[in-house]
Design a protein around this motif. Structure first.
Motif, PDB file in Angstrom:
ATOM      1  N   GLU A   2       3.417 -51.062 -99.052  1.00 48.68           N
ATOM      2  CA  GLU A   2       3.732 -49.939 -97.820  1.00 48.68           C
ATOM      3  C   GLU A   2       3.275 -50.627 -96.562  1.00 48.68           C
ATOM      4  OE1 GLU A   2       2.726 -45.348 -96.818  1.00 48.68           O
ATOM      5  OE2 GLU A   2       2.438 -46.149 -98.790  1.00 48.68           O
ATOM      6  N   ASN A   3       1.901 -51.175 -96.501  1.00 49.49           N
ATOM      7  CA  ASN A   3       1.534 -51.517 -95.161  1.00 49.49           C
ATOM      8  C   ASN A   3       2.330 -52.716 -94.770  1.00 49.49           C
ATOM      9  OD1 ASN A   3      -0.136 -49.556 -94.837  1.00 49.49           O
ATOM     10  ND2 ASN A   3      -1.904 -50.283 -95.826  1.00 49.49           N
ATOM     11  N   LEU A   4       2.533 -53.620 -95.759  1.00 47.92           N
ATOM     12  CA  LEU A   4       3.363 -55.001 -95.271  1.00 47.92           C
ATOM     13  C   LEU A   4       4.649 -54.644 -94.796  1.00 47.92           C
ATOM     14  CD1 LEU A   4       3.387 -57.783 -95.148  1.00 47.92           C
ATOM     15  CD2 LEU A   4       4.245 -57.813 -97.564  1.00 47.92           C
ATOM     16  N   ILE A   5       5.265 -53.991 -95.535  1.00 46.47           N
ATOM     17  CA  ILE A   5       6.764 -53.561 -94.872  1.00 46.47           C
ATOM     18  C   ILE A   5       6.625 -52.654 -93.777  1.00 46.47           C
ATOM     19  CG2 ILE A   5       8.921 -51.987 -95.610  1.00 46.47           C
ATOM     20  CD1 ILE A   5       8.132 -52.774 -98.553  1.00 46.47           C
ATOM     21  N   ARG A   6       6.086 -51.910 -93.386  1.00 43.69           N
ATOM     22  CA  ARG A   6       5.868 -51.216 -92.313  1.00 43.69           C
ATOM     23  C   ARG A   6       5.495 -52.100 -90.965  1.00 43.69           C
ATOM     24  NH1 ARG A   6       5.178 -45.418 -92.599  1.00 43.69           N
ATOM     25  NH2 ARG A   6       4.841 -44.677 -94.673  1.00 43.69           N
ATOM     26  N   HIS A   7       4.482 -52.906 -91.466  1.00 46.91           N
ATOM     27  CA  HIS A   7       4.270 -53.985 -90.365  1.00 46.91           C
ATOM     28  C   HIS A   7       5.628 -54.975 -90.008  1.00 46.91           C
ATOM     29  CE1 HIS A   7       2.138 -57.272 -88.312  1.00 46.91           C
ATOM     30  NE2 HIS A   7       2.800 -58.227 -88.673  1.00 46.91           N
ATOM     31  N   LEU A   8       6.241 -55.513 -91.044  1.00 50.28           N
ATOM     32  CA  LEU A   8       7.325 -56.195 -90.972  1.00 50.28           C
ATOM     33  C   LEU A   8       8.558 -55.448 -90.209  1.00 50.28           C
ATOM     34  CD1 LEU A   8       7.309 -58.249 -94.272  1.00 50.28           C
ATOM     35  CD2 LEU A   8       6.513 -59.022 -91.838  1.00 50.28           C
ATOM     36  N   PHE A   9       8.786 -54.256 -90.608  1.00 51.99           N
ATOM     37  CA  PHE A   9       9.768 -53.384 -90.302  1.00 51.99           C
ATOM     38  C   PHE A   9       9.557 -52.049 -89.842  1.00 51.99           C
ATOM     39  CE2 PHE A   9      11.055 -56.723 -93.309  1.00 51.99           C
ATOM     40  CZ  PHE A   9      11.796 -57.421 -92.710  1.00 51.99           C
ATOM     41  N   PRO A  10       9.158 -51.832 -88.459  1.00 50.09           N
ATOM     42  CA  PRO A  10       8.494 -50.483 -88.182  1.00 50.09           C
ATOM     43  C   PRO A  10       9.476 -49.318 -88.160  1.00 50.09           C
ATOM     44  CG  PRO A  10       7.804 -52.089 -86.483  1.00 50.09           C
ATOM     45  CD  PRO A  10       8.674 -52.869 -87.570  1.00 50.09           C
ATOM     46  N   ILE A  11      10.621 -49.566 -88.292  1.00 49.63           N
ATOM     47  CA  ILE A  11      11.827 -48.569 -88.083  1.00 49.63           C
ATOM     48  C   ILE A  11      12.086 -47.898 -89.521  1.00 49.63           C
ATOM     49  CG2 ILE A  11      12.881 -49.405 -86.097  1.00 49.63           C
ATOM     50  CD1 ILE A  11      15.272 -50.162 -87.811  1.00 49.63           C
ATOM     51  N   ILE A  12      11.435 -48.676 -90.643  1.00 45.04           N
ATOM     52  CA  ILE A  12      11.852 -48.495 -91.989  1.00 45.04           C
ATOM     53  C   ILE A  12      10.730 -47.298 -92.245  1.00 45.04           C
ATOM     54  CG2 ILE A  12      11.753 -49.233 -94.646  1.00 45.04           C
ATOM     55  CD1 ILE A  12      14.199 -49.938 -92.516  1.00 45.04           C
ATOM     56  N   ASP A  13      11.008 -46.246 -92.925  1.00 47.04           N
ATOM     57  CA  ASP A  13       9.614 -45.449 -93.448  1.00 47.04           C
ATOM     58  C   ASP A  13       9.560 -45.530 -94.952  1.00 47.04           C
ATOM     59  OD1 ASP A  13       7.963 -43.443 -93.546  1.00 47.04           O
ATOM     60  OD2 ASP A  13       9.321 -41.689 -93.884  1.00 47.04           O
ATOM     61  N   VAL A  14       8.390 -45.605 -95.529  1.00 48.43           N
ATOM     62  CA  VAL A  14       7.835 -46.156 -96.769  1.00 48.43           C
ATOM     63  C   VAL A  14       7.301 -44.776 -97.256  1.00 48.43           C
ATOM     64  CG1 VAL A  14       6.983 -47.680 -98.301  1.00 48.43           C
ATOM     65  CG2 VAL A  14       7.862 -48.321 -96.095  1.00 48.43           C
ATOM     66  N   THR A  15       8.081 -44.297 -98.343  1.00 45.29           N
ATOM     67  CA  THR A  15       7.260 -43.337 -99.033  1.00 45.29           C
ATOM     68  C   THR A  15       6.728 -43.556-100.176  1.00 45.29           C
ATOM     69  OG1 THR A  15       8.590 -41.684 -97.694  1.00 45.29           O
ATOM     70  CG2 THR A  15       7.459 -40.660 -99.992  1.00 45.29           C
ATOM     71  N   VAL A  39      10.417 -45.018-101.892  1.00 44.41           N
ATOM     72  CA  VAL A  39      11.614 -45.043-101.479  1.00 44.41           C
ATOM     73  C   VAL A  39      11.558 -45.376 -99.996  1.00 44.41           C
ATOM     74  CG1 VAL A  39      11.536 -42.655-100.773  1.00 44.41           C
ATOM     75  CG2 VAL A  39      13.724 -43.640-100.854  1.00 44.41           C
ATOM     76  N   LEU A  40      12.426 -46.318 -99.583  1.00 43.63           N
ATOM     77  CA  LEU A  40      12.538 -46.759 -98.255  1.00 43.63           C
ATOM     78  C   LEU A  40      13.889 -46.090 -97.554  1.00 43.63           C
ATOM     79  CD1 LEU A  40      10.867 -49.007 -99.824  1.00 43.63           C
ATOM     80  CD2 LEU A  40      11.823 -50.691 -98.149  1.00 43.63           C
ATOM     81  N   THR A  41      13.366 -45.375 -96.312  1.00 44.45           N
ATOM     82  CA  THR A  41      14.374 -44.848 -95.626  1.00 44.45           C
ATOM     83  C   THR A  41      14.656 -45.182 -94.136  1.00 44.45           C
ATOM     84  OG1 THR A  41      12.790 -43.089 -95.279  1.00 44.45           O
ATOM     85  CG2 THR A  41      14.343 -42.617 -97.036  1.00 44.45           C
ATOM     86  N   LYS A  42      15.674 -45.233 -93.677  1.00 49.62           N
ATOM     87  CA  LYS A  42      15.880 -45.498 -92.378  1.00 49.62           C
ATOM     88  C   LYS A  42      16.700 -44.192 -91.731  1.00 49.62           C
ATOM     89  CE  LYS A  42      17.864 -49.425 -91.136  1.00 49.62           C
ATOM     90  NZ  LYS A  42      18.519 -50.592 -90.858  1.00 49.62           N
ATOM     91  N   TRP A  43      16.188 -43.487 -90.825  1.00 47.44           N
ATOM     92  CA  TRP A  43      16.743 -42.421 -90.188  1.00 47.44           C
ATOM     93  C   TRP A  43      17.058 -41.304 -91.281  1.00 47.44           C
ATOM     94  CZ3 TRP A  43      19.742 -46.942 -88.616  1.00 47.44           C
ATOM     95  CH2 TRP A  43      19.106 -47.420 -87.207  1.00 47.44           C
ATOM     96  N   LYS A  44      15.925 -40.980 -92.167  1.00 46.81           N
ATOM     97  CA  LYS A  44      15.777 -40.276 -93.164  1.00 46.81           C
ATOM     98  C   LYS A  44      17.035 -40.398 -94.356  1.00 46.81           C
ATOM     99  CE  LYS A  44      13.834 -36.570 -90.686  1.00 46.81           C
ATOM    100  NZ  LYS A  44      13.767 -35.347 -90.328  1.00 46.81           N
ATOM    101  N   ILE A  45      17.869 -41.525 -94.313  1.00 54.06           N
ATOM    102  CA  ILE A  45      18.616 -42.193 -95.389  1.00 54.06           C
ATOM    103  C   ILE A  45      17.844 -43.095 -96.236  1.00 54.06           C
ATOM    104  CG2 ILE A  45      20.736 -42.989 -95.717  1.00 54.06           C
ATOM    105  CD1 ILE A  45      21.759 -42.004 -92.989  1.00 54.06           C
ATOM    106  N   PRO A  46      18.078 -42.758 -97.381  1.00 53.38           N
ATOM    107  CA  PRO A  46      17.533 -43.708 -98.426  1.00 53.38           C
ATOM    108  C   PRO A  46      18.228 -45.008 -98.437  1.00 53.38           C
ATOM    109  CG  PRO A  46      17.841 -41.665 -99.408  1.00 53.38           C
ATOM    110  CD  PRO A  46      18.345 -41.604 -98.324  1.00 53.38           C
ATOM    111  N   ILE A  47      17.597 -46.222 -98.259  1.00 52.92           N
ATOM    112  CA  ILE A  47      18.053 -47.625 -98.179  1.00 52.92           C
ATOM    113  C   ILE A  47      17.820 -48.414 -99.477  1.00 52.92           C
ATOM    114  CG2 ILE A  47      18.578 -47.535 -95.766  1.00 52.92           C
ATOM    115  CD1 ILE A  47      16.381 -49.360 -95.619  1.00 52.92           C
ATOM    116  N   GLY A  48      16.615 -48.155-100.074  1.00 55.34           N
ATOM    117  CA  GLY A  48      16.202 -48.854-101.242  1.00 55.34           C
ATOM    118  C   GLY A  48      14.986 -48.230-101.882  1.00 55.34           C
ATOM    119  N   TYR A  49      14.709 -48.963-102.967  1.00 53.43           N
ATOM    120  CA  TYR A  49      13.584 -48.285-103.826  1.00 53.43           C
ATOM    121  C   TYR A  49      12.919 -49.371-104.472  1.00 53.43           C
ATOM    122  CZ  TYR A  49      16.736 -44.261-103.844  1.00 53.43           C
ATOM    123  OH  TYR A  49      17.716 -43.324-103.253  1.00 53.43           O
ATOM    124  N   ILE A  50      11.399 -49.043-104.674  1.00 58.42           N
ATOM    125  CA  ILE A  50      10.548 -50.099-105.515  1.00 58.42           C
ATOM    126  C   ILE A  50       9.950 -49.475-106.629  1.00 58.42           C
ATOM    127  CG2 ILE A  50       8.683 -51.649-104.960  1.00 58.42           C
ATOM    128  CD1 ILE A  50       9.265 -51.648-101.977  1.00 58.42           C
TER     129      ILE A  50
END
Length: 167
Positions: free
Chosen positions: A29-42, A57-68
């Motif tokens: 979660e911290n790595l993705i937030r560091h690499l891509f600050p506009i992505i929200d990781v929940t 779940v990864l979201t951009k502007w509250k829209i889910p874009i991917g899952y881990i």
């Protein structure tokens, strides 16, 4: 945290001998937030899919874009133990990563498109694979840029569209 620090952080937890799968959750979660600050990781999202709840779940502007979906460090991601769960997620989620925090399998539309190990366990120590760091960052960038179908509900798909409104 940058990608070079990530395996060291995982190794520090691993070396304590007491962590379990959930102990590592903040690290990707911290790595993705560091690499891509506009992505929200929940981490541990509420009921977001009809197929269960992947770990992130990864979201951009509250829209889910991917899952881990993650498993404990060193677990065999191709194990029969996970087959049913992983098949369900792959069939239902357009953009998915399955990982043991070191080995990452990338799926789009149910098919594996890449897999990469950014570190490996050797002699009970996590050894980074720095030669894979740049490719991993590019794969995560592609993952976070994915534009897919955002509506998977049969009810939504069957709903008639009004003129001028696209669902």
């Amino acid at each position: 945290m940058n990608i070079a620090q990530y395996p060291e952080i995982i190794d520090n937890r691993y070396q304590s001998g007491i962590p379990r799968e959930h102990s590592y959750r903040t690290d990707p979660e911290n790595l993705i937030r560091h690499l891509f600050p506009i992505i929200d990781v929940t981490n541990e999202p509420a009921n977001i899919t009809d197929c269960g709840n992947p770990d992130y779940v990864l979201t951009k502007w509250k829209i889910p874009i991917g899952y881990i979906e993650s498993k404990d460090v060193g677990k065999d991601l191709n194990s029969k133990t996970y087959k049913e769960q992983f098949t369900l997620y792959r069939n239902a989620l357009d953009n998915l990563i399955i990982t043991d925090y070191l080995w990452f399998q990338f799926f789009q539309n149910g098919k594996m498109v890449h897999e990469i190990k950014i570190a490996e366990i050797e002699n009970d120590k996590i050894i980074p694979n720095p030669e894979n760091f740049e490719q991993f960052e590019n794969l995560i960038k592609d993952f976070c840029s994915f534009i897919g179908q955002t509506i998977k509900s049969a009810k939504m798909a069957e709903r008639p569209q009004r003129p001028g409104i696209k669902i």
